[in-house]
Scaffold this motif. Sequence first.
Motif, PDB file in Angstrom:
ATOM      1  N   MET A   1      -5.544   1.644  -0.579  1.00 20.90           N
ATOM      2  CA  MET A   1      -5.227   1.785  -1.999  1.00 20.90           C
ATOM      3  C   MET A   1      -6.388   2.427  -2.761  1.00 20.90           C
ATOM      4  SD  MET A   1      -3.025  -1.705  -2.567  1.00 20.90           S
ATOM      5  CE  MET A   1      -2.840  -1.590  -4.312  1.00 20.90           C
TER       6      MET A   1
ATOM      7  N   THR B   1      -6.065   5.886  -4.774  1.00 17.95           N
ATOM      8  CA  THR B   1      -6.488   5.977  -6.174  1.00 17.95           C
ATOM      9  C   THR B   1      -7.445   7.148  -6.366  1.00 17.95           C
ATOM     10  OG1 THR B   1      -6.266   3.574  -6.381  1.00 17.95           O
ATOM     11  CG2 THR B   1      -7.458   4.704  -8.113  1.00 17.95           C
TER      12      THR B   1
ATOM     13  N   ASN C   1      -9.232  -2.118  -7.195  1.00 21.36           N
ATOM     14  CA  ASN C   1      -8.980  -2.008  -5.755  1.00 21.36           C
ATOM     15  C   ASN C   1     -10.272  -2.123  -4.952  1.00 21.36           C
ATOM     16  OD1 ASN C   1      -6.170  -1.759  -5.827  1.00 21.36           O
ATOM     17  ND2 ASN C   1      -6.310   0.413  -6.287  1.00 21.36           N
TER      18      ASN C   1
ATOM     19  N   SER D   1       0.826  -1.206   0.000  1.00 24.33           N
ATOM     20  CA  SER D   1       0.000   0.000   0.000  1.00 24.33           C
ATOM     21  C   SER D   1       0.863   1.260   0.000  1.00 24.33           C
ATOM     22  CB  SER D   1      -0.933   0.000   1.214  1.00 24.33           C
ATOM     23  OG  SER D   1      -1.735   1.145   1.225  1.00 24.33           O
TER      24      SER D   1
ATOM     25  N   HIS E   1       5.468   1.285  -7.625  1.00 27.08           N
ATOM     26  CA  HIS E   1       5.335   0.006  -8.303  1.00 27.08           C
ATOM     27  C   HIS E   1       5.759   0.152  -9.756  1.00 27.08           C
ATOM     28  CE1 HIS E   1       3.544  -2.275  -5.101  1.00 27.08           C
ATOM     29  NE2 HIS E   1       2.647  -1.328  -4.892  1.00 27.08           N
TER      30      HIS E   1
ATOM     31  N   LYS F   1       3.605   5.745  -5.725  1.00 23.08           N
ATOM     32  CA  LYS F   1       3.754   5.371  -7.142  1.00 23.08           C
ATOM     33  C   LYS F   1       5.122   4.728  -7.418  1.00 23.08           C
ATOM     34  CE  LYS F   1       0.591   8.927  -8.730  1.00 23.08           C
ATOM     35  NZ  LYS F   1       0.328  10.023  -9.633  1.00 23.08           N
TER      36      LYS F   1
ATOM     37  N   LEU G   1      -8.133   1.044 -12.115  1.00 20.50           N
ATOM     38  CA  LEU G   1      -7.462   0.641 -10.876  1.00 20.50           C
ATOM     39  C   LEU G   1      -8.369   0.837  -9.662  1.00 20.50           C
ATOM     40  CD1 LEU G   1      -3.828   1.957 -11.393  1.00 20.50           C
ATOM     41  CD2 LEU G   1      -4.557  -0.417 -11.149  1.00 20.50           C
TER      42      LEU G   1
ATOM     43  N   CYS H   1       3.955   1.611  -1.182  1.00 15.65           N
ATOM     44  CA  CYS H   1       4.560   1.768  -2.515  1.00 15.65           C
ATOM     45  C   CYS H   1       3.543   2.277  -3.516  1.00 15.65           C
ATOM     46  CB  CYS H   1       5.161   0.447  -2.991  1.00 15.65           C
ATOM     47  SG  CYS H   1       6.680   0.025  -2.136  1.00 15.65           S
ATOM     48  N   TYR H   2       2.312   1.808  -3.421  1.00 15.98           N
ATOM     49  CA  TYR H   2       1.256   2.280  -4.307  1.00 15.98           C
ATOM     50  C   TYR H   2       1.008   3.768  -4.083  1.00 15.98           C
ATOM     51  CZ  TYR H   2      -3.209   2.452  -6.767  1.00 15.98           C
ATOM     52  OH  TYR H   2      -4.215   2.769  -7.642  1.00 15.98           O
ATOM     53  N   LYS H   3       0.987   4.173  -2.813  1.00 10.33           N
ATOM     54  CA  LYS H   3       0.746   5.571  -2.461  1.00 10.33           C
ATOM     55  C   LYS H   3       1.804   6.487  -3.068  1.00 10.33           C
ATOM     56  CE  LYS H   3       1.685   6.726   1.803  1.00 10.33           C
ATOM     57  NZ  LYS H   3       1.563   6.955   3.250  1.00 10.33           N
TER      58      LYS H   3
END
Length: 164
Positions: free
Chosen positions: A141, A145, A102, A64, A72, A70, A98, A66-68
């Motif tokens: 996530m 998004t 999610n 989560s 990935h 960006k 996405l 890393c997703y926040k």
Amino acid sequence: MQIPFIGTWLFKNLEEILASAAISVTVLVVIINVILRYGFGFVVPWSEELSVICFVWAVYLGISSCYKHKLHMGVDVIVAMLPESVKPAFRLCVLVLLLGLNAIMTWLSFDYLMISTKSTPVMGLSYFYINSVLLLCFGMMCLHTLRFIAQEIMEMRALRNAKA
């Protein structure tokens, strides 16, 4: 200078704080167990379960986080081939996709959480608490998004206003 509100800071860094705590507990428990095993011939029975649980939490919270930020990996071959005027709309479509993915994962995590009735063998901890990281991770996530979508819309408006 404005002092940041603690709630805002906490929300901005929630995944990192919880993941750091989880990985710290994992490392600490493993080190203590190794010292006890080789130094005193004694093993803490619940240490393996606790370290695995904390490691799982650290992994999902790291996903989560890393997703926040960006972080990935992504394949932007299609985006690179598009004309500049189409790229923002394409990125927005990807973000909406996405968000849907999610949201589905959040819903499935909730369903999975509701059927988590087993307990761990040694600690007797319900898998409900262990699996709740899935709901937390995918829920965060979804929120990230939504933030990305809002940022993309603002950038598209700024571009449109700059052209006008």
